[in-house]
Design a protein around this motif. Structure first.
Motif, short mmCIF file in Angstrom:
data_model
loop_
_atom_site.label_atom_id
_atom_site.label_comp_id
_atom_site.label_asym_id
_atom_site.label_seq_id
_atom_site.Cartn_x
_atom_site.Cartn_y
_atom_site.Cartn_z
N GLU A 139 19.16 -7.92 -42.47
CA GLU A 139 19.13 -8.72 -43.69
C GLU A 139 20.55 -9.19 -43.98
O GLU A 139 21.45 -8.36 -44.08
N PRO A 140 20.77 -10.49 -44.10
CA PRO A 140 22.14 -10.95 -44.32
C PRO A 140 22.72 -10.55 -45.67
O PRO A 140 23.91 -10.43 -45.82
N ASP A 141 21.87 -10.31 -46.67
CA ASP A 141 22.35 -9.93 -48.00
C ASP A 141 22.62 -8.43 -48.04
O ASP A 141 21.71 -7.61 -47.82
N ALA A 142 23.86 -8.05 -48.32
CA ALA A 142 24.26 -6.64 -48.31
C ALA A 142 23.49 -5.81 -49.33
O ALA A 142 23.14 -4.66 -49.07
N ARG A 143 23.20 -6.38 -50.50
CA ARG A 143 22.48 -5.62 -51.53
C ARG A 143 21.05 -5.33 -51.10
O ARG A 143 20.54 -4.24 -51.29
N THR A 144 20.39 -6.33 -50.51
CA THR A 144 19.03 -6.14 -50.03
C THR A 144 19.00 -5.10 -48.93
O THR A 144 18.10 -4.25 -48.87
N LEU A 145 19.99 -5.15 -48.05
CA LEU A 145 20.08 -4.17 -46.97
C LEU A 145 20.28 -2.76 -47.52
O LEU A 145 19.66 -1.81 -47.05
N ALA A 146 21.11 -2.63 -48.54
CA ALA A 146 21.35 -1.32 -49.16
C ALA A 146 20.07 -0.78 -49.80
O ALA A 146 19.76 0.42 -49.69
N VAL A 147 19.31 -1.65 -50.46
CA VAL A 147 18.05 -1.24 -51.08
C VAL A 147 17.06 -0.78 -50.00
O VAL A 147 16.41 0.25 -50.14
N GLN A 148 16.98 -1.54 -48.93
CA GLN A 148 16.08 -1.17 -47.83
C GLN A 148 16.47 0.17 -47.23
O GLN A 148 15.62 1.02 -46.97
N ASP A 149 17.76 0.39 -47.04
CA ASP A 149 18.25 1.65 -46.48
C ASP A 149 17.91 2.81 -47.41
O ASP A 149 17.45 3.87 -46.98
N ARG A 150 18.10 2.62 -48.71
CA ARG A 150 17.78 3.66 -49.70
C ARG A 150 16.29 3.99 -49.70
O ARG A 150 15.90 5.15 -49.73
N ARG A 151 15.45 2.96 -49.64
CA ARG A 151 14.00 3.19 -49.62
C ARG A 151 13.57 3.96 -48.37
O ARG A 151 12.73 4.85 -48.44
N LEU A 152 14.14 3.59 -47.24
CA LEU A 152 13.81 4.32 -46.00
C LEU A 152 14.26 5.77 -46.07
O LEU A 152 13.55 6.67 -45.64
#
Length: 110
Positions: free
Chosen positions: A75-88
């Motif tokens: 995901e190019p957006d760092a915030r979206t990537l961080a949210v995805q990582d947290r959810r996983l």
């Protein structure tokens, strides 16, 4: 004698695509192979292997090269990537810590 690791066609294609994307990003940014290799802290030989889709180099090195030349991996957006990582991570905390094989035949005929 060491057995040679084999990879599926799909894996080989993915490695080739990622290598080509890294090479394209390097060329589009006007970087020489030496420039990119030095920036990533690797040899030109390792860079060429990655650009050719070789499966051997460490995944962290490949991801770092991709980041340097601007190849979006997830995901190019760092915030979206961080949210995805947290959810996983949260989902993984709910999963068993280890997986063991069943000791006998599972009877699932209800």
């Amino acid at each position: 004698m060491k057995r040679k690791r084999t990879y599926s066609r799909r894996t080989r294609q993915a490695l080739s695509i990622l290598g080509n994307l890294i090479r394209l990003g390097r060329i589009e940014r006007g970087m020489t192979a030496q420039d990119l290799a030095e920036r990533a802290g690797i040899s030109r030989t390792t860079l060429y292997s990655i650009e050719k889709g070789a499966p051997g180099p460490e995944i962290g090195t490949v991801f770092e090269l991709a980041a340097i030349v601007g190849v979006p991996l997830f995901e190019p957006d760092a915030r979206t990537l961080a949210v995805q990582d947290r959810r996983l991570s949260e989902k993984l905390t709910l999963m068993p810590q280890s997986v063991r094989r069943a000791k006998g035949e599972v009877i699932d005929d209800f």
